[in-house]
Structures are given as structure tokens and as C-alpha cells.
Design an enzyme around this catalytic site. Structure first.
Site, PDB file in Angstrom:
ATOM      1  N   ARG A 106       0.808  -1.216   0.000  1.00 40.29           N
ATOM      2  CA  ARG A 106       0.000   0.000   0.000  1.00 40.29           C
ATOM      3  C   ARG A 106       0.842   1.268   0.000  1.00 40.29           C
ATOM      4  O   ARG A 106       0.555   2.224  -0.731  1.00 40.29           O
ATOM      5  CB  ARG A 106      -0.952  -0.015   1.195  1.00 40.29           C
ATOM      6  CG  ARG A 106      -1.818   1.221   1.356  1.00 40.29           C
ATOM      7  CD  ARG A 106      -2.425   1.725   0.048  1.00 40.29           C
ATOM      8  NE  ARG A 106      -3.092   0.696  -0.723  1.00 40.29           N
ATOM      9  CZ  ARG A 106      -3.344   0.789  -2.018  1.00 40.29           C
ATOM     10  NH1 ARG A 106      -2.947   1.861  -2.702  1.00 40.29           N
ATOM     11  NH2 ARG A 106      -3.965  -0.183  -2.648  1.00 40.29           N
ATOM     12  N   LYS A 141       1.701  24.986  -3.761  1.00 44.11           N
ATOM     13  CA  LYS A 141       0.445  24.388  -3.290  1.00 44.11           C
ATOM     14  C   LYS A 141       0.595  22.868  -3.320  1.00 44.11           C
ATOM     15  O   LYS A 141       0.086  22.181  -4.205  1.00 44.11           O
ATOM     16  CB  LYS A 141      -0.724  24.850  -4.148  1.00 44.11           C
ATOM     17  CG  LYS A 141      -0.970  26.350  -4.062  1.00 44.11           C
ATOM     18  CD  LYS A 141      -2.070  26.794  -5.015  1.00 44.11           C
ATOM     19  CE  LYS A 141      -2.268  28.309  -4.960  1.00 44.11           C
ATOM     20  NZ  LYS A 141      -3.269  28.779  -5.928  1.00 44.11           N
ATOM     21  N   LYS A 173       4.493  39.091  -3.543  1.00 42.89           N
ATOM     22  CA  LYS A 173       3.073  38.895  -3.830  1.00 42.89           C
ATOM     23  C   LYS A 173       2.285  40.160  -3.487  1.00 42.89           C
ATOM     24  O   LYS A 173       2.822  41.141  -2.960  1.00 42.89           O
ATOM     25  CB  LYS A 173       2.555  37.705  -3.026  1.00 42.89           C
ATOM     26  CG  LYS A 173       3.310  36.403  -3.295  1.00 42.89           C
ATOM     27  CD  LYS A 173       2.787  35.698  -4.528  1.00 42.89           C
ATOM     28  CE  LYS A 173       1.474  35.029  -4.236  1.00 42.89           C
ATOM     29  NZ  LYS A 173       0.934  34.298  -5.409  1.00 42.89           N
ATOM     30  N   GLU A 203       4.534  39.939  -8.382  1.00 42.50           N
ATOM     31  CA  GLU A 203       3.180  39.696  -8.868  1.00 42.50           C
ATOM     32  C   GLU A 203       2.500  41.027  -9.185  1.00 42.50           C
ATOM     33  O   GLU A 203       2.597  41.984  -8.419  1.00 42.50           O
ATOM     34  CB  GLU A 203       2.372  38.946  -7.808  1.00 42.50           C
ATOM     35  CG  GLU A 203       0.913  38.738  -8.182  1.00 42.50           C
ATOM     36  CD  GLU A 203       0.121  38.053  -7.090  1.00 42.50           C
ATOM     37  OE1 GLU A 203      -1.100  37.889  -7.252  1.00 42.50           O
ATOM     38  OE2 GLU A 203       0.716  37.681  -6.056  1.00 42.50           O
ATOM     39  N   ASP A 224      -1.123  37.959 -12.779  1.00 42.80           N
ATOM     40  CA  ASP A 224      -2.158  37.218 -12.062  1.00 42.80           C
ATOM     41  C   ASP A 224      -3.547  37.466 -12.625  1.00 42.80           C
ATOM     42  O   ASP A 224      -3.995  38.608 -12.736  1.00 42.80           O
ATOM     43  CB  ASP A 224      -2.116  37.614 -10.579  1.00 42.80           C
ATOM     44  CG  ASP A 224      -2.985  36.716  -9.715  1.00 42.80           C
ATOM     45  OD1 ASP A 224      -2.964  35.493  -9.930  1.00 42.80           O
ATOM     46  OD2 ASP A 224      -3.666  37.243  -8.820  1.00 42.80           O
TER      47      ASP A 224
END
Length: 288
Positions: A106, A141, A173, A203, A224
């Protein structure tokens, strides 16, 4: 068929994660099902095979799982990370104690299926834009603790990697910009402390911010949530000065138009956080 050749993942990264997964699965008492049902000296042969079309990734982790369970297991690798597979294709063969094969099954399949799913998704996206110069790249992410594995899987599918963490790339950002007091202020502050080998990416949400970032000396700019037409205008404004990265909800339905705008990179977060596992299975044949 082999799509590309990748170096093996470092053992120092692979083994701790695989060990943790085995400890989670085996708990305090071990594999009591196999121990109670399968006689200790029963030997078996088995193979892990594809049940769906895709791209292999995760063989280093799968091999480590079986070897940690039983160093005496014989493991024959039939494919490599990056190989294209069809239903029925053997990925690897195993020969040894049946208990060991069943115990490691597994964890090995979890790594293989998860990483092969990411690799397959990455390939599907890169194939859609192969007629352009743009590259598909992943993001941060990722599943906690599995970032190196998931980014390796993206490379297995022909994609590229963005930064691995907060310490190996400088990306300003929107929230950094808000706190710093604007695009120019943020880039100026970053440049005053960044080493000479560190590029600054910023960004932006608008074309005016793009112009400001270029004037402030950003070497890469993340565009973005811009439409393909707006991206094409950004490419014209940029005129090759900075690397341009498109980002924001990009799917298989939209990536072609995004790539054809002329951007250099297209970041796709769902590759690592939402790609479905590739269907793989272990088929066992008990011997003497």
C-alpha cells in the site's frame, strides 16, 4: 516508451518520508493480517502494473518502501520515471517473502499512484502547449511533507519547477506589496538585501503595475488572473525585458490561449494539489 531521463531522487529526501509512511501504516503491531494469514516462509512473485494510460513517477519511493520492509526482496524495475505507460504494462516485478510484498504494497502504491497522477496531468498540460515557447510549472500548493516528491512528479511529466520554498526564490506577492507601500517600494527593498544571484519576481494585477515593476528592475513578473488578450498586451509592453509568468485558475480548457499570448511560464497549482492518482495495481502470484 521513455519521454525523458530524470536523475533519481536523493535518498536523504526519499527515505525519511517513506519511513514515516510505513510507520503510519504498520503502527505498533505491524501487518497483523499478513502475519496471521500467510505462513512465514511462503514466497511469492508479484508485479505492479498500469491499469490506465499515463506517465510513471515515484519508483524511488516505491522501491524504498519494499526495501525498508525487507532488504532481501528482489525488485526488478521495468520502467523509469517519465516513461509513458498503457494498461497492462508492468512497472516493476517483486520476488521474495509474500508477507513482505503484502506489507509494503500500500505505501509503495500510494507514492506511485499519487506521483504518477501528477506526472500524467503535467504531461497532458505540456502537450496542449507544445507548439508554443511556454513551459508549465508547478507552485508551492503541495501536500505538506511531500513537496519534493510532487515537484519531481511534475518534472516526470515534462513540466518545470517553481521555487521549492520561501528560501530559494524571491517572489513579491500582492500582500507584500500592500505592506511595503507599493510595487516600487517592495522591489527596491528586496533588491537592497538580495544577493547578486537572487532574481526578483513580482506579482502584478494590472498593466500599470507591470510597467512599474519593469521600471523598478524586476527580472520576472507574475501576471495574475489576466485574460489572454491582456497577457498578449503585457508581452508587448515587456518586450523581452523580464520573464513573464501567467497564473490564476488555468485549466486544460484555457491553457492553450494563455500560452499563445507569448508568456514564458504558466503556473498551475492544481497539478500538485488536485491531480487524481493514476490507477495502478499489484498482482501477486504465490510460489512454493
Amino acid at each position: 516508451m521513455t519521454a525523458l531521463t530524470l536523475p533519481p531522487m536523493p535518498r536523504l529526501i526519499v527515505e525519511p518520508a517513506v519511513r514515516n509512511a510505513l510507520e503510519e501504516d504498520l503502527g505498533r503491531a505491524g501487518d497483523i493480517t499478513s502475519d496471521y494469514v500467510v505462513p512465514e516462509n511462503t514466497r511469492a512473485q508479484a508485479r505492479i502494473a498500469a491499469r490506465a494510460t499515463g506517465v510513471v513517477s515515484g519508483l524511488d519511493a516505491a522501491r524504498a518502501a519494499f526495501r525498508m520492509v525487507d532488504p532481501d526482496l528482489l525488485i526488478g524495475i521495468e520502467k523509469r520515471d517519465g516513461d509513458l505507460i498503457e494498461p497492462g504494462d508492468a512497472i516493476c516485478h517483486l520476488d521474495g517473502k509474500a508477507r513482505s510484498i503484502l506489507t509494503g504494497e500500500r505505501v509503495a502504491l500510494n507514492f506511485l499512484g499519487h506521483m504518477s497522477g501528477i506526472a500524467s496531468a503535467a504531461k497532458s498540460m505540456t502537450d496542449l502547449i507544445s507548439h508554443t515557447k511556454a513551459k508549465v510549472t508547478c507552485t508551492r500548493k503541495t501536500t505538506p511533507g511531500l513537496r519534493a516528491f510532487e515537484k519531481h512528479a511534475v518534472r516526470s511529466g515534462g513540466g518545470a519547477n517553481h521555487r521549492f520554498g520561501l528560501d530559494d526564490g524571491l517572489l513579491i506577492k500582492d500582500n507584500h506589496i500592500a505592506v511595503a507601500g507599493g510595487v516600487t517600494a517592495a522591489i527596491t527593498a528586496a533588491r537592497s538585501q538580495a544577493g547578486h544571484m537572487v532574481k526578483i519576481e513580482c506579482e502584478v494585477d494590472t498593466l500599470d503595475q507591470l510597467r512599474e515593476a519593469l521600471d523598478a528592475g524586476a527580472e520576472a513578473i507574475l501576471l495574475d488572473n489576466m485574460s489572454p488578450d491582456m497577457l498578449a498586451e503585457a508581452v508587448a509592453i515587456n518586450a523581452g525585458r523580464a520573464t513573464l509568468e501567467a497564473s490564476g485558475g488555468i485549466t486544460s480548457d484555457t491553457i492553450k490561449a494563455v500560452a499563445e499570448s507569448g508568456v514564458d511560464l504558466i503556473s498551475v497549482g492544481w497539478l500538485t494539489h488536485s491531480a487524481p492518482s493514476l490507477d495502478l495495481g499489484l498482482d501477486i502470484d504465490f510460489g512454493d
